[in-house]
Design a protein around this motif. Structure first.
Motif: not given
Length: 154
Positions: A75-76, A102-103, A105-110, A152, A154
């Motif tokens: 995811e990152d 965007e995806y 970011i939705e998965q909380n990738a920093k 980055e 996040a």
């Protein structure tokens, strides 16, 4: 332009986009032997299909033809981002990249990472990535220069 998720039946068309991009764009940055090895990655279509099933793979379609694709896995990490030569520099890769980001970011990738070729490093620099490290990888006994990059988000 339509961007949609990859389906397993898309693998052959995506492999053709991959080879087209590597052969026709990569030749300006790599020698003939490097291009030959790099473009052969998609030759085993079943392995390539399995690889495309990982993470999130998106494709850009124009007039029912796949012209670009990108993959976020995990995811990152941008694992693939290729566009056929005829459609290069028309915003397809950028549109796919934006949806993948965007995806993430939705998965909380920093942050996002990638291993960029000499070809794609310029694209990623424009998207705000920074080169973390230049590395040499060996494929079938041949050296390839690529760039570990990070951004980055996040």
């Amino acid at each position: 332009m339509d961007i949609r998720k990859y389906e397993t039946t898309d693998a052959e068309a995506i492999a053709a986009v991959y080879r087209n991009a590597v052969i026709n764009i990569g030749c300006d940055f790599y020698n003939a032997k490097q291009v030959e090895i790099w473009s052969s990655f998609s030759n085993n279509i079943e392995e390539f299909r399995q690889r495309l099933n990982l993470g999130l793979t998106l494709i850009a379609v124009v007039d029912r033809k796949i012209v670009s694709f990108g993959q976020l896995y995990p995811e990152d990490r941008i694992a693939f981002l290729y566009t056929s030569q005829q459609y290069a520099r028309q915003g397809y890769a950028r549109a796919i990249y934006q949806q993948l980001a965007e995806y993430a970011i939705e998965q909380n990738a920093k942050y996002l990472t990638t291993e960029a070729s000499r070809v794609s490093q310029f694209f990623f620099l424009k998207q705000g990535f920074q080169i973390v490290e230049t590395e040499i990888v060996i494929r079938q006994g041949i050296e390839f220069e690529r760039f570990k990059m990070r951004k980055e988000i996040a």
